[in-house]
Design a protein around this motif. Sequence first.
Motif, PDB file in Angstrom:
ATOM      1  N   MET A 123       4.239  10.430  -6.348  1.00  0.00           N
ATOM      2  CA  MET A 123       4.232  10.126  -7.784  1.00  0.00           C
ATOM      3  C   MET A 123       5.813   9.482  -8.103  1.00  0.00           C
ATOM      4  O   MET A 123       6.010   8.764  -9.027  1.00  0.00           O
ATOM      5  N   ALA A 124       6.637  10.215  -7.604  1.00  0.00           N
ATOM      6  CA  ALA A 124       8.093   9.967  -7.774  1.00  0.00           C
ATOM      7  C   ALA A 124       8.345   8.459  -7.441  1.00  0.00           C
ATOM      8  O   ALA A 124       8.933   7.556  -8.100  1.00  0.00           O
ATOM      9  N   LEU A 125       7.520   7.969  -6.137  1.00  0.00           N
ATOM     10  CA  LEU A 125       7.778   6.553  -5.992  1.00  0.00           C
ATOM     11  C   LEU A 125       7.194   5.531  -6.895  1.00  0.00           C
ATOM     12  O   LEU A 125       7.751   4.521  -7.226  1.00  0.00           O
ATOM     13  N   LEU A 126       5.967   5.823  -7.125  1.00  0.00           N
ATOM     14  CA  LEU A 126       5.297   5.084  -8.481  1.00  0.00           C
ATOM     15  C   LEU A 126       6.137   5.052  -9.577  1.00  0.00           C
ATOM     16  O   LEU A 126       6.112   4.122 -10.250  1.00  0.00           O
ATOM     17  N   ALA A 170       9.286   5.410 -10.022  1.00  0.00           N
ATOM     18  CA  ALA A 170      10.485   4.747  -9.881  1.00  0.00           C
ATOM     19  C   ALA A 170      10.447   3.171  -9.923  1.00  0.00           C
ATOM     20  O   ALA A 170      11.293   2.724 -10.280  1.00  0.00           O
ATOM     21  N   ARG A 171       9.373   2.437  -9.637  1.00  0.00           N
ATOM     22  CA  ARG A 171       8.983   1.270  -9.997  1.00  0.00           C
ATOM     23  C   ARG A 171      10.030   0.411  -9.162  1.00  0.00           C
ATOM     24  O   ARG A 171      10.151  -0.784  -9.668  1.00  0.00           O
ATOM     25  N   ASP A 172      10.563   0.771  -8.057  1.00  0.00           N
ATOM     26  CA  ASP A 172      11.578  -0.059  -7.335  1.00  0.00           C
ATOM     27  C   ASP A 172      10.808  -1.039  -6.530  1.00  0.00           C
ATOM     28  O   ASP A 172      11.456  -2.039  -6.304  1.00  0.00           O
ATOM     29  N   VAL A 173       9.534  -0.688  -6.155  1.00  0.00           N
ATOM     30  CA  VAL A 173       8.796  -1.616  -5.451  1.00  0.00           C
ATOM     31  C   VAL A 173       7.083  -1.760  -6.393  1.00  0.00           C
ATOM     32  O   VAL A 173       6.737  -0.355  -6.814  1.00  0.00           O
ATOM     33  N   ILE A 213       1.051  -1.246  -0.071  1.00  0.00           N
ATOM     34  CA  ILE A 213      -0.183   0.029  -0.103  1.00  0.00           C
ATOM     35  C   ILE A 213       0.847   1.079  -0.093  1.00  0.00           C
ATOM     36  O   ILE A 213       1.940   1.264   0.954  1.00  0.00           O
ATOM     37  N   LEU A 214       0.674   2.040  -0.923  1.00  0.00           N
ATOM     38  CA  LEU A 214       1.199   3.522  -0.842  1.00  0.00           C
ATOM     39  C   LEU A 214       0.287   4.431  -0.288  1.00  0.00           C
ATOM     40  O   LEU A 214      -0.641   4.586  -0.464  1.00  0.00           O
ATOM     41  N   LEU A 215       0.855   4.751   1.127  1.00  0.00           N
ATOM     42  CA  LEU A 215      -0.085   5.875   1.867  1.00  0.00           C
ATOM     43  C   LEU A 215       0.356   7.032   1.656  1.00  0.00           C
ATOM     44  O   LEU A 215       1.733   7.363   1.899  1.00  0.00           O
ATOM     45  N   VAL A 216      -0.523   7.875   1.369  1.00  0.00           N
ATOM     46  CA  VAL A 216      -0.078   9.498   0.997  1.00  0.00           C
ATOM     47  C   VAL A 216      -0.881  10.215   2.227  1.00  0.00           C
ATOM     48  O   VAL A 216      -2.210  10.361   1.827  1.00  0.00           O
TER      49      VAL A 216
END
Length: 151
Positions: free
Chosen positions: A68-71, A73-76, A34-37
């Motif tokens: 957005m940067a985390l999404l 990056a697609r590291d996870v 889960i990406l919690l924003v």
Amino acid sequence: MRPAAERNLLPCGSIDLDQPCIDLVRMRSPPPCILLVEDEPMICFVVADYLRDHRFLVIEAMDVNEAMALLEARDVVVDLVFSDVHMPGELDGLDLARWVRATLPGLPVILASGAARTSDLAGELCAFAPIEAKPYCMGSVARRMELALAD
């Protein structure tokens, strides 16, 4: 009876928490991410802690640009985005939901808001993602996540 943390944290919405939960979280390996924003540190801490206790992986972002940067990056691999609507900066949770829909179709988004004006935007909000009214019940949020992940 629900644990005190659920009863006292936030009142429950329309999801029936007495129904057995879908046990997707335990069946999935690795657990859903889960990406919690959330820009409020205490809310972020409580929500992330609850979700981790219920076997979700949680990545935290303090604003839409970080999310957005985390999404990008697609590291996870993120399985679901849970975002507050009202965020600091030029972009808010609605902007994030629009961006996710356009950039990562199929990635579920759940929005949350406690602002009164959000009820005026209910039609727009529902067009992009289900919304949890703040204050919300963590059990209700977790169940909504499980249902979204089942689709």
